[in-house]
Design an enzyme around this catalytic site. Structure first.
Site, mmCIF file in Angstrom:
data_model
loop_
_atom_site.group_PDB
_atom_site.id
_atom_site.type_symbol
_atom_site.label_atom_id
_atom_site.label_comp_id
_atom_site.label_asym_id
_atom_site.label_seq_id
_atom_site.Cartn_x
_atom_site.Cartn_y
_atom_site.Cartn_z
ATOM 1 C CG ASP A 1 -33.263 40.121 1.383
ATOM 2 O OD1 ASP A 1 -32.090 40.510 2.076
ATOM 3 O OD2 ASP A 1 -33.942 39.084 1.777
ATOM 4 C CG ASP B 1 -29.817 36.481 5.445
ATOM 5 O OD1 ASP B 1 -28.978 36.028 5.004
ATOM 6 O OD2 ASP B 1 -29.518 37.348 6.498
ATOM 7 C CG ASP C 1 -37.215 37.273 2.524
ATOM 8 O OD1 ASP C 1 -36.418 38.029 2.366
ATOM 9 O OD2 ASP C 1 -37.451 36.435 3.626
#
Length: 180
Positions: free
Chosen positions: A7, A9, A129
């Protein structure tokens, strides 16, 4: 060669630092990650919509500490795909690609995936996240700790708190010496 979806961000790009800094510039109020722990991003950052639509938000995000060096090392052992939900904020598409080209020039454009939902991603490993991305994933999952997920049980996902920790785990899984 095994594949990894990483990922952007909250894993490579420190958007939390970006939101905190922009909130302070706009309001003079200094947010602390301890006070926003457990809150979804939209709850923690009341000006989130304004900030993610501001020109340069995604292109100017700082790096998560250790991300560049770690990803370079991981890239030597795995085929790395950067997978980022980018279609919600159309301006982010170009800015995210520019940011990746600047910080991770060793990742070719063919391995940059900008999408809406990540449920279609089929790599061996996913690092993210957000539970919404990891829960639907079929392979091995690593939950990168951020304030919005700190209070939640990681469930079947292995929680990692830093790039150094993650690189060590990946190296152990490959039964080799840790990268760092």
């Amino acid at each position: 060669m095994k594949t990894i979806a990483v990922d952007m961000d909250g894993v490579l790009a420190d958007v939390y630092r970006q939101f905190i800094d922009m909130h302070f510039q706009d309001t003079g109020e200094q947010l602390d990650t301890k006070t926003i722990r457990g809150l979804k991003e939209r709850e923690a950052f009341p000006l989130l919509e304004k900030h993610v639509h501001a020109p340069g938000f995604f292109e100017n995000a700082p790096l998560i500490p250790g991300a560049k060096e770690a990803l370079k090392q991981i890239h030597e052992q795995y085929k790395v795909f950067i997978v980022s939900a980018a279609t919600e904020f159309p301006r982010s598409l170009q800015e995210k690609q520019s940011w990746l080209n600047r910080h991770f020039p060793f990742i070719p454009w063919q391995q940059m995936v900008f999408c809406g939902s990540k449920e279609i991603i089929r790599t061996d490993i996913m690092i993210d996240d957000h539970f919404k991305n990891l829960d639907a994933f079929q392979g091995k999952t690593y939950l990168f700790t951020q304030p919005h997920n700190e209070n939640a049980s990681s469930g079947r996902h292995l929680r990692v708190n830093s790039w150094e920790e993650l690189v060590g785990l990946l190296a152990t899984n490959k039964q080799k010496k840790p990268f760092l």
